[in-house]
Design a protein around this motif. Structure first.
Motif, PDB file in Angstrom:
ATOM      1  N   THR A   8      18.813  -7.859  24.182  1.00  0.00           N
ATOM      2  CA  THR A   8      18.133  -7.283  23.235  1.00  0.00           C
ATOM      3  C   THR A   8      16.825  -6.297  23.635  1.00  0.00           C
ATOM      4  OG1 THR A   8      16.821  -9.061  22.638  1.00  0.00           O
ATOM      5  CG2 THR A   8      19.084  -8.792  21.442  1.00  0.00           C
ATOM      6  N   GLY A   9      16.407  -7.038  24.786  1.00  0.00           N
ATOM      7  CA  GLY A   9      14.917  -6.627  25.044  1.00  0.00           C
ATOM      8  C   GLY A   9      13.850  -7.492  24.436  1.00  0.00           C
ATOM      9  N   VAL A  10      14.128  -8.409  23.581  1.00  0.00           N
ATOM     10  CA  VAL A  10      13.147  -8.839  22.836  1.00  0.00           C
ATOM     11  C   VAL A  10      12.640 -10.350  23.463  1.00  0.00           C
ATOM     12  CG1 VAL A  10      12.579 -10.138  20.492  1.00  0.00           C
ATOM     13  CG2 VAL A  10      14.029  -7.970  20.621  1.00  0.00           C
ATOM     14  N   GLU A  11      11.400 -10.484  23.428  1.00  0.00           N
ATOM     15  CA  GLU A  11      10.925 -11.588  24.339  1.00  0.00           C
ATOM     16  C   GLU A  11      10.568 -12.766  23.410  1.00  0.00           C
ATOM     17  OE1 GLU A  11       7.471 -13.238  27.599  1.00  0.00           O
ATOM     18  OE2 GLU A  11       7.579 -11.249  26.955  1.00  0.00           O
ATOM     19  N   ARG A  12      11.134 -13.954  23.540  1.00  0.00           N
ATOM     20  CA  ARG A  12      10.956 -15.103  22.633  1.00  0.00           C
ATOM     21  C   ARG A  12       9.516 -15.740  23.393  1.00  0.00           C
ATOM     22  NH1 ARG A  12      16.001 -17.701  19.760  1.00  0.00           N
ATOM     23  NH2 ARG A  12      16.770 -15.899  18.965  1.00  0.00           N
ATOM     24  N   THR A  13       8.796 -16.409  22.733  1.00  0.00           N
ATOM     25  CA  THR A  13       7.506 -17.102  23.168  1.00  0.00           C
ATOM     26  C   THR A  13       7.697 -18.448  22.610  1.00  0.00           C
ATOM     27  OG1 THR A  13       5.817 -16.235  21.764  1.00  0.00           O
ATOM     28  CG2 THR A  13       6.419 -15.021  23.783  1.00  0.00           C
ATOM     29  N   PHE A  14       6.828 -19.508  23.152  1.00  0.00           N
ATOM     30  CA  PHE A  14       6.697 -20.638  22.507  1.00  0.00           C
ATOM     31  C   PHE A  14       5.212 -21.080  22.816  1.00  0.00           C
ATOM     32  CE2 PHE A  14       8.767 -21.216  26.674  1.00  0.00           C
ATOM     33  CZ  PHE A  14       8.199 -22.461  27.195  1.00  0.00           C
ATOM     34  N   ALA A  15       4.640 -22.048  22.283  1.00  0.00           N
ATOM     35  CA  ALA A  15       3.306 -22.306  22.048  1.00  0.00           C
ATOM     36  C   ALA A  15       2.795 -23.222  23.562  1.00  0.00           C
ATOM     37  CB  ALA A  15       2.858 -23.206  21.057  1.00  0.00           C
ATOM     38  N   ASP A  16       1.713 -23.051  24.055  1.00  0.00           N
ATOM     39  CA  ASP A  16       1.240 -23.662  25.325  1.00  0.00           C
ATOM     40  C   ASP A  16       1.573 -25.264  24.997  1.00  0.00           C
ATOM     41  OD1 ASP A  16       0.622 -21.385  26.447  1.00  0.00           O
ATOM     42  OD2 ASP A  16      -1.458 -21.569  25.957  1.00  0.00           O
ATOM     43  N   ASP A  17       1.423 -25.917  24.001  1.00  0.00           N
ATOM     44  CA  ASP A  17       1.660 -27.261  23.925  1.00  0.00           C
ATOM     45  C   ASP A  17       2.890 -27.695  23.639  1.00  0.00           C
ATOM     46  OD1 ASP A  17       1.880 -26.527  21.180  1.00  0.00           O
ATOM     47  OD2 ASP A  17       0.501 -27.854  20.227  1.00  0.00           O
ATOM     48  N   GLU A  18       4.013 -26.707  23.667  1.00  0.00           N
ATOM     49  CA  GLU A  18       5.430 -27.163  23.833  1.00  0.00           C
ATOM     50  C   GLU A  18       6.059 -27.089  24.888  1.00  0.00           C
ATOM     51  OE1 GLU A  18       7.205 -25.457  19.583  1.00  0.00           O
ATOM     52  OE2 GLU A  18       6.520 -24.086  20.751  1.00  0.00           O
ATOM     53  N   ILE A  19       6.917 -28.129  25.156  1.00  0.00           N
ATOM     54  CA  ILE A  19       7.724 -28.450  26.574  1.00  0.00           C
ATOM     55  C   ILE A  19       9.236 -28.306  25.985  1.00  0.00           C
ATOM     56  CG2 ILE A  19       8.114 -29.676  28.513  1.00  0.00           C
ATOM     57  CD1 ILE A  19       5.115 -30.779  28.233  1.00  0.00           C
ATOM     58  N   ILE A  20       9.948 -27.469  26.870  1.00  0.00           N
ATOM     59  CA  ILE A  20      11.413 -27.427  26.863  1.00  0.00           C
ATOM     60  C   ILE A  20      11.845 -28.568  27.439  1.00  0.00           C
ATOM     61  CG2 ILE A  20      13.301 -26.149  27.058  1.00  0.00           C
ATOM     62  CD1 ILE A  20      11.668 -23.596  26.747  1.00  0.00           C
ATOM     63  N   VAL A  21      12.798 -29.230  27.111  1.00  0.00           N
ATOM     64  CA  VAL A  21      13.243 -30.336  27.802  1.00  0.00           C
ATOM     65  C   VAL A  21      14.670 -30.418  27.876  1.00  0.00           C
ATOM     66  CG1 VAL A  21      13.505 -32.946  27.996  1.00  0.00           C
ATOM     67  CG2 VAL A  21      11.384 -31.924  27.320  1.00  0.00           C
ATOM     68  N   SER A  22      15.252 -30.436  28.838  1.00  0.00           N
ATOM     69  CA  SER A  22      16.999 -30.631  28.769  1.00  0.00           C
ATOM     70  C   SER A  22      17.521 -31.738  29.961  1.00  0.00           C
ATOM     71  CB  SER A  22      17.585 -29.412  29.178  1.00  0.00           C
ATOM     72  OG  SER A  22      17.455 -28.667  30.137  1.00  0.00           O
TER      73      SER A  22
END
Length: 165
Positions: A8-22
């Motif tokens: 899509t060319g659309v960038e998703r962002t997330f907050a500086d205090d969020e951490i993605i975990v997997s």
């Protein structure tokens, strides 16, 4: 032949205090994803668990980065790398990934743990970096993929890289 990937060319962002975990098993199949990962990737937990982590690989992310990453983590070394991922709907998001092997007491690898955080970067900075890839991936090996013990040269303009404390 693989089906074309919709972008899509659309960038998703997330907050500086969020951490993605997997977490994955030793073959790279997802065994755990936190809510932040689910939101950014745009999938439900049931759609991701058991699937290869590579299902979120963005087609503009050079495969040689992942080849190098797998070589290092399978040898028991942690890795820090800047990565662009693709959401299920074709959006994308950038992360600084920290990937570590999960080891049991005898040193055997039972899986991998990945934490990803946002960069606090200016828009377009990664695009400029991505434009430096050499035909054989030399730029990737020397600059994109920054192990903890290696300092990037100042000429690389990697001011988005923040070494761990």
């Amino acid at each position: 032949m693989a089906a074309p990937v919709h972008l899509t060319g659309v960038e998703r962002t997330f907050a500086d205090d969020e951490i993605i975990v997997s977490k994955t098993d030793p073959k790279g199949r997802m065994t755990y994803c936190n809510d932040i990962f689910l939101r950014l990737a745009g999938y439900s937990e049931s759609e991701l668990i058991g699937q290869p982590h590579s299902m979120i690989r963005h087609p503009h992310m050079p495969r040689c980065v992942f080849k190098l990453m797998w070589s290092r983590i399978q040898s028991g070394t942690e890795v820090f790398a800047c990565v662009i991922n693709r959401s299920g709907n074709g959006d994308h998001y950038w992360v600084l990934a920290h990937v570590t092997p999960d080891l049991v007491q005898d040193g055997a690898i039972i899986g991998f743990h990945s934490n990803r955080r946002p960069q606090g970067r200016t828009r377009g900075q990664f695009g400029a970096v991505a434009g430096h890839f050499g035909a054989k991936g030399d730029w990737v090996k020397n600059h994109w993929f920054v192990p903890q013990e290696v300092k990037a040269p100042k000429s690389a303009n990697l001011n988005f890289y923040a070494p761990p404390p």
